[in-house]
Write a protein that holds these residues in place. Structure first.
Motif, PDB file in Angstrom:
ATOM      1  N   ASP A   1     -24.769 -67.747   5.626  1.00 20.76           N
ATOM      2  CA  ASP A   1     -24.683 -67.001   7.108  1.00 20.76           C
ATOM      3  C   ASP A   1     -25.591 -65.855   6.919  1.00 20.76           C
ATOM      4  O   ASP A   1     -25.121 -64.869   5.968  1.00 20.76           O
TER       5      ASP A   1
ATOM      6  N   ASN B   1     -17.109 -61.501   4.813  1.00 22.07           N
ATOM      7  CA  ASN B   1     -16.687 -61.070   6.099  1.00 22.07           C
ATOM      8  C   ASN B   1     -17.758 -60.171   6.798  1.00 22.07           C
ATOM      9  O   ASN B   1     -17.657 -59.561   7.338  1.00 22.07           O
TER      10      ASN B   1
ATOM     11  N   GLU C   1     -19.391 -60.797   9.605  1.00 26.81           N
ATOM     12  CA  GLU C   1     -19.017 -60.598  11.111  1.00 26.81           C
ATOM     13  C   GLU C   1     -18.440 -59.001  11.411  1.00 26.81           C
ATOM     14  O   GLU C   1     -18.966 -58.337  11.984  1.00 26.81           O
ATOM     15  N   ASP C   2     -17.458 -58.807  10.142  1.00 31.82           N
ATOM     16  CA  ASP C   2     -17.038 -57.485  10.273  1.00 31.82           C
ATOM     17  C   ASP C   2     -17.882 -56.376   9.882  1.00 31.82           C
ATOM     18  O   ASP C   2     -17.966 -55.347  10.324  1.00 31.82           O
TER      19      ASP C   2
ATOM     20  N   LYS D   1     -20.330 -55.502  12.677  1.00 32.54           N
ATOM     21  CA  LYS D   1     -19.680 -54.629  13.520  1.00 32.54           C
ATOM     22  C   LYS D   1     -19.528 -53.066  12.988  1.00 32.54           C
ATOM     23  O   LYS D   1     -19.853 -52.348  13.686  1.00 32.54           O
TER      24      LYS D   1
ATOM     25  N   THR E   1     -26.892 -59.672  16.206  1.00 31.23           N
ATOM     26  CA  THR E   1     -25.560 -59.067  16.262  1.00 31.23           C
ATOM     27  C   THR E   1     -24.335 -60.244  16.030  1.00 31.23           C
ATOM     28  O   THR E   1     -23.190 -59.882  15.808  1.00 31.23           O
ATOM     29  N   THR E   2     -24.865 -61.620  15.841  1.00 29.66           N
ATOM     30  CA  THR E   2     -23.797 -62.649  15.350  1.00 29.66           C
ATOM     31  C   THR E   2     -24.831 -63.056  14.153  1.00 29.66           C
ATOM     32  O   THR E   2     -25.804 -63.368  14.254  1.00 29.66           O
TER      33      THR E   2
END
Ligand code: ZN
Length: 136
Positions: free
Chosen positions: A114, A86, A88-89, A92, A104-105
């Motif tokens: 990724d 995860n 992205e999590d 964040k 940021t992504t």
């Protein structure tokens, strides 16, 4: 955060072929993949030590991130990449914890992972990469 393992160690080199020779002939490792990442202006070579990979990075453009890095600091360890789920999590959460993000992504890195970088100013001097293999 709790990464599962160190995915790879990124090492900036001036000459991919010469450095591969060292890793193969002196350390006895095997290069199993060479790949250009256009977006990063690098050619990468991968060798495996147990579960951990060594990612050799040769710049294809003096203005690219690795070209600039070598110009400033010379060859050497460039970044450490942690395998996470995860992503992205995790990005964040890192940001919520006050870590400055370079990405940021997530974007696509070598081997179809990724990836996203955390800024070394927030990570005690170590350029830190998070990566997730979503093809698993
Ligand atoms: Zn990397």
């Amino acid at each position: 955060m709790k990464p599962s393992h160190i995915e790879h160690i990124g090492i900036a080199v001036k000459n991919l072929e010469e450095s591969i020779k060292y890793y193969e002939e002196v350390l006895g490792l095997k290069c199993y993949n060479i790949e250009e990442v256009k977006d990063q202006k690098v050619k990468t070579a991968f060798l495996k030590v147990g579960e951990v990979k060594i990612e050799l990075l040769e710049s294809t453009d003096p203005e690219g991130p690795i070209g600039k890095y070598i110009e400033k600091k010379g060859e050497g360890i460039h970044h450490i990449a942690f395998a996470v789920d995860n992503i992205e999590d995790k990005l964040k959460k890192a940001e919520e914890n006050g870590v400055r993000l370079i990405d940021t992504t997530p974007r696509k890195g070598a081997e179809g992972l990724d990836i996203a970088f955390l800024h070394p100013k927030s990570t005690f001097g170590v350029l830190t990469e998070l990566c997730e293999d979503k093809n698993k």
